[in-house]
Design a protein around this motif. Sequence first.
Motif, short mmCIF file in Angstrom:
data_model
loop_
_atom_site.label_atom_id
_atom_site.label_comp_id
_atom_site.label_asym_id
_atom_site.label_seq_id
_atom_site.Cartn_x
_atom_site.Cartn_y
_atom_site.Cartn_z
N THR A 1 -7.56 31.39 44.61
CA THR A 1 -6.90 30.35 45.39
C THR A 1 -7.75 29.09 45.27
O THR A 1 -8.96 29.13 45.49
CB THR A 1 -6.78 30.76 46.86
N MET A 2 -7.10 28.01 44.88
CA MET A 2 -7.80 26.74 44.70
C MET A 2 -7.36 25.75 45.77
O MET A 2 -6.23 25.80 46.25
CB MET A 2 -7.50 26.17 43.31
N GLY A 3 -8.25 24.86 46.09
CA GLY A 3 -7.93 23.89 47.13
C GLY A 3 -8.48 22.52 46.83
O GLY A 3 -9.41 22.36 46.03
N TRP A 4 -7.86 21.55 47.45
CA TRP A 4 -8.39 20.18 47.46
C TRP A 4 -8.97 19.91 48.85
O TRP A 4 -8.32 20.17 49.87
CB TRP A 4 -7.28 19.17 47.15
N TYR A 5 -10.18 19.41 48.84
CA TYR A 5 -10.88 19.05 50.05
C TYR A 5 -11.12 17.55 50.04
O TYR A 5 -11.12 16.92 48.97
CB TYR A 5 -12.24 19.75 50.11
N ARG A 6 -11.39 16.99 51.20
CA ARG A 6 -11.80 15.60 51.24
C ARG A 6 -12.84 15.39 52.33
O ARG A 6 -12.89 16.13 53.30
CB ARG A 6 -10.60 14.68 51.48
N GLN A 7 -13.65 14.37 52.10
CA GLN A 7 -14.67 14.01 53.07
C GLN A 7 -14.67 12.51 53.23
O GLN A 7 -14.98 11.78 52.28
CB GLN A 7 -16.05 14.51 52.64
N GLU B 1 -13.00 18.50 54.83
CA GLU B 1 -11.86 19.29 55.30
C GLU B 1 -10.98 19.70 54.13
O GLU B 1 -10.86 18.99 53.13
CB GLU B 1 -11.03 18.47 56.30
N LEU B 2 -10.35 20.84 54.30
CA LEU B 2 -9.41 21.33 53.32
C LEU B 2 -8.05 20.69 53.59
O LEU B 2 -7.53 20.79 54.70
CB LEU B 2 -9.29 22.85 53.41
N TYR C 1 -0.78 23.30 53.51
CA TYR C 1 -1.24 21.93 53.69
C TYR C 1 -1.75 21.70 55.10
O TYR C 1 -1.25 22.28 56.06
CB TYR C 1 -0.08 20.95 53.43
N ALA C 2 -2.72 20.81 55.20
CA ALA C 2 -3.13 20.34 56.51
C ALA C 2 -2.01 19.50 57.10
O ALA C 2 -1.24 18.85 56.38
CB ALA C 2 -4.40 19.50 56.39
N ASP C 3 -1.90 19.53 58.42
CA ASP C 3 -0.83 18.79 59.08
C ASP C 3 -0.86 17.31 58.72
O ASP C 3 0.19 16.66 58.63
CB ASP C 3 -0.92 18.96 60.59
N SER C 4 -2.03 16.79 58.52
CA SER C 4 -2.19 15.34 58.27
C SER C 4 -1.59 14.90 56.94
O SER C 4 -1.32 13.71 56.76
CB SER C 4 -3.66 14.95 58.33
N VAL C 5 -1.37 15.83 56.02
CA VAL C 5 -0.85 15.45 54.69
C VAL C 5 0.48 16.11 54.37
O VAL C 5 1.09 15.81 53.35
CB VAL C 5 -1.87 15.77 53.58
N LYS C 6 0.92 16.98 55.26
CA LYS C 6 2.16 17.72 55.02
C LYS C 6 3.33 16.75 54.84
O LYS C 6 3.50 15.81 55.61
CB LYS C 6 2.42 18.67 56.19
N LEU D 1 -3.23 17.21 42.56
CA LEU D 1 -2.84 16.81 43.91
C LEU D 1 -2.08 15.50 43.80
O LEU D 1 -2.68 14.46 43.50
CB LEU D 1 -4.05 16.66 44.83
N GLN D 2 -0.79 15.57 44.00
CA GLN D 2 0.04 14.37 44.03
C GLN D 2 0.03 13.84 45.44
O GLN D 2 0.41 14.55 46.38
CB GLN D 2 1.47 14.71 43.59
N MET D 3 -0.43 12.63 45.60
CA MET D 3 -0.56 12.01 46.92
C MET D 3 0.40 10.84 47.02
O MET D 3 0.27 9.87 46.26
CB MET D 3 -2.00 11.57 47.16
N ASN D 4 1.33 10.93 47.92
CA ASN D 4 2.33 9.89 48.13
C ASN D 4 2.19 9.30 49.53
O ASN D 4 1.57 9.89 50.40
CB ASN D 4 3.74 10.47 47.94
N SER D 5 2.79 8.14 49.70
CA SER D 5 2.77 7.47 51.01
C SER D 5 1.36 7.43 51.58
O SER D 5 1.12 7.77 52.74
CB SER D 5 3.71 8.19 51.99
N LEU D 6 0.43 7.00 50.75
CA LEU D 6 -0.97 7.01 51.16
C LEU D 6 -1.22 6.06 52.32
O LEU D 6 -0.61 4.98 52.41
CB LEU D 6 -1.86 6.66 49.97
#
Length: 115
Positions: free
Chosen positions: A33-39, A46-47, A59-64, A80-85
């Motif tokens: 299982t792979m994940g994207w984390y950020r700090q 956080e994952l 997904y974390a609620d903040s990015v769902k 990791l496709q990030m939209n509506s940043l």
Amino acid sequence: QVRLMESGGGLVQAGGSLRLSCAASGNIFKISTMGWYRQAPGKQRELVASITALHNTNYADSVKGRFIISRDSAKNTVYLQMNSLQSEDTADYYCNTVPGTLAYWGQGTQVTVSS
């Protein structure tokens, strides 16, 4: 030896999109299982998203609803496709196994969202 190399970060305006990539070497990728984390500055790492070998995602609620994690086993790559940043997404982003493996943390890729 396992190495994870993140790329794709940058500066983007609020509401914009970025696609992060994580290229993995070694044999762990296909079964892990792979994940994207950020700090973010001054905050704990956080994952934000994870994907199993069977492509089940979480997904974390903040990015769902805004971020999409995917993986290409043939390329040993996680995306990791990030939209509506949003400005709150500004952070260094890392990929790793879930849970994280200490020896696998890479340099990360920096994402800065300007408002």
